[in-house]
Write a protein that holds these residues in place. Structure first.
Motif, PDB file in Angstrom:
ATOM      1  N   ALA A   1       0.830  -1.206   0.000  1.00  0.00           N
ATOM      2  CA  ALA A   1       0.000   0.000   0.000  1.00  0.00           C
ATOM      3  C   ALA A   1       0.867   1.259   0.000  1.00  0.00           C
ATOM      4  CB  ALA A   1      -0.913  -0.006   1.221  1.00  0.00           C
TER       5      ALA A   1
ATOM      6  N   TYR B   1      -5.236  -0.947 -10.624  1.00  0.00           N
ATOM      7  CA  TYR B   1      -6.476  -0.771  -9.864  1.00  0.00           C
ATOM      8  C   TYR B   1      -7.650  -0.322 -10.715  1.00  0.00           C
ATOM      9  CZ  TYR B   1      -3.177  -0.776  -5.897  1.00  0.00           C
ATOM     10  OH  TYR B   1      -2.187  -1.084  -4.997  1.00  0.00           O
TER      11      TYR B   1
ATOM     12  N   ALA C   1      -4.199  -4.583  -1.684  1.00  0.00           N
ATOM     13  CA  ALA C   1      -3.153  -3.712  -1.128  1.00  0.00           C
ATOM     14  C   ALA C   1      -2.861  -4.143   0.301  1.00  0.00           C
ATOM     15  CB  ALA C   1      -3.605  -2.253  -1.165  1.00  0.00           C
TER      16      ALA C   1
ATOM     17  N   ASP D   1      -0.859  -3.796   3.921  1.00  0.00           N
ATOM     18  CA  ASP D   1      -0.231  -2.820   4.807  1.00  0.00           C
ATOM     19  C   ASP D   1       1.178  -3.312   5.133  1.00  0.00           C
ATOM     20  OD1 ASP D   1       0.377  -0.803   6.544  1.00  0.00           O
ATOM     21  OD2 ASP D   1      -0.901  -1.523   8.178  1.00  0.00           O
TER      22      ASP D   1
ATOM     23  N   GLU E   1      -8.220  -3.707   0.557  1.00  0.00           N
ATOM     24  CA  GLU E   1      -7.123  -3.441   1.493  1.00  0.00           C
ATOM     25  C   GLU E   1      -7.151  -4.462   2.625  1.00  0.00           C
ATOM     26  OE1 GLU E   1      -7.587   0.576   2.789  1.00  0.00           O
ATOM     27  OE2 GLU E   1      -7.015   1.425   0.843  1.00  0.00           O
TER      28      GLU E   1
END
Length: 477
Positions: free
Chosen positions: A169, A181, A192, A194, A457
């Motif tokens: 990310a 994307y 994505a 972290d 995410e």
């Protein structure tokens, strides 16, 4: 042609079997059981071929279980005019920057990056194998920038294939993110994470190492752990040597050697060059260029490979090389040490976090031709500005790392080919900083940046990724 695992605990497999596998069942990487050798007359026979014909010939040395007519059809579609302009890979002289310097244009494909040349081949070859065998494949991959978009554009809307692509990310350029994307195809899943690229790569490896989960969900890989991608990349090393030697007389060609400079983070592209060199292609030196995440430069200068943690991996202006654990290095170390010694010494890397190869440093340099160097943000800006001012050519920051290191290591009498990484338009901010203003981006890029983006995410969590794949993976009827 059979392929075996670097770990030595998996059965040998054919090219098409290996193509769908990703990691080997024992956690190793596939390597050719024997490396085909180029005959003295091979390169002369191939000199008049176009890129499609050459790719068919080179890949055919490895893909012996695909009928030649079928392979030619796969390659013709992969490198067709709707995907690449002629001549697919142009050679661009940069003699105004330094005599003998040239740029190998690898970024003419759909996503403006060198990854397209391998991924478009996989995008045709894998569905061919799946249809032949009545199978489906869920591709699980990790990208630091260009692999993801190249894979998604190659496999979008393909029957029997879904793509689950992990990216760090906030660690890619605006164009790289938009290329991935903005795709709305139902078989494309952008995830994505972290964390940094190495975290994404670790998640991919963890799920691939779970044999039961991998089998249940038909997981495969198309990043550089896939040997099919490496073999497809070896083609453009042969092509580049042929084009560089076109002006050399027939009597001198046998002694005509080039140096090749490769910006490298995951050791995949330069390993393809090493494979071509091992086949007998007249490459004198393989010059590896890193950015500030210079783990590989440390290896080839000190003999010690010491991967860094995610916290130690820097975010740089050449983000596709922000990698501190090079997956493909395992293939080279396996060859360097030999199968028996490799097993014990590679285990020490997992235990101690480093691998001492100082006893093989001379062999790496003298026998395998490896040289390396590190480039910084300041170096990148200077290289972009110099190449633009002196040759009128725009280069991206990764290619600028290559040019920087090339200019340090060039030797008179040896043409030096820099492998292009991407087009400058993908990294407009850095180019603008280098030039004091950036050219107007192409209309296609402006439109791309304006598209709606689709992304999932997740934290750096194996459980979260497993749950997502369980919900969305393709399964055989």
């Amino acid at each position: 042609m059979q392929f075996i695992s670097t770990r030595g605990q998996a059965p040998s497999a054919s090219f098409t079997e290996t193509l769908l596998m990703g990691l080997e069942p024992d956690g190793g990487l596939a390597v050719p059981a024997s490396i085909p050798k180029l005959r003295a007359d091979h390169c002369e026979e191939w000199r008049s071929l176009d890129y499609v014909e050459l790719a068919t010939a080179v890949i055919g040395l490895f893909a012996t279980d695909i009928p030649e007519a079928d392979l030619r059809g796969i390659v013709s579609t992969a490198y067709g005019a709707d995907r690449f302009p002629t001549p697919v890979v142009p050679l661009k002289p940069l003699d105004d920057v330094a005599p003998g310097l040239a740029l190998v244009g690898l970024s003419e494909g759909p996503t403006m990056a060198f990854k397209d040349l391998a991924m478009q081949f996989l995008g045709q070859a894998i569905p061919y194998v799946l249809a032949r065998e009545g199978r489906v494949l869920n591709i699980l991959g990790a990208t630091s920038g260009d692999t993801g978009s190249a894979a998604e554009h190659a496999f979008r809307a393909q029957e029997g294939v879904s793509v689950f692509m992990l990216s760090p990310a906030g660690r890619m350029s605006n164009v790289q993110r938009a290329q991935m994307y903005s795709l709305a195809d139902p078989n494309i899943h952008n995830i994505a994470v972290d964390g940094v690229f190495d975290d994404c790569q670790a998640l991919v490896k963890a799920l691939n190492n779970d044999a039961a989960f991998k089998a249940e969900h038909s997981l495969g890989a198309v990043n550089s752990i896939n040997i099919g991608r490496i073999i497809a990349q070896a083609v453009y090393y042969v092509w580049a040597w042929l084009r560089a030697s076109d002006g050399v007389g027939p009597e001198e060609r046998g002694a005509f050697h080039v140096d090749v400079v490769v910006p490298s983070g995951n050791f995949g592209n330069i390993y393809a060059g090493h494979l071509a060199r091992s086949m007998g292609l007249p490459i004198r030196r393989l010059i590896l260029a890193t950015n500030e995440n210079n783990v590989l430069d440390e290896l080839f200068t000190s003999g010690v490979y010491r991967p860094r943690s995610a916290a130690e991996t820097l975010a740089t202006s050449s983000p596709s090389m922000d990698i501190s654990r090079a997956s493909n290095l395992e293939r080279f170390v396996w060859q360097l040490l030999g199968p028996e010694e490799f097993v014990s010494r590679w285990a020490s890397l997992e235990e101690s976090g480093s691998l001492d190869l100082t006893d093989r440093l001379r062999v790496m340099h003298e026998d395998y031709g490896f040289v390396s160097g590190t480039s910084t943000h300041k170096d990148r800006l200077a290289a972009i500005a110099r190449v633009h001012a002196e040759a009128g050519v725009l280069i991206d920051p990764h290619t600028a790392d290559g040019v920087t290191v090339a200019l340090r290591h060039m030797e008179q009498g040896y043409p030096t080919l820099v492998m292009e990484t991407a087009l400058a338009a993908k990294f407009a901010e850095t180019v603008e900083e280098a030039l004091g203003g950036a050219p107007e981006p192409p209309i296609s890029v402006q439109e791309l940046l304006g598209k709606e983006q689709h992304i999932i995410e997740i934290p750096n969590s194996e459980d979260e990724l497993r749950a997502l794949i369980t919900r969305s993976a393709l399964h055989r009827d």
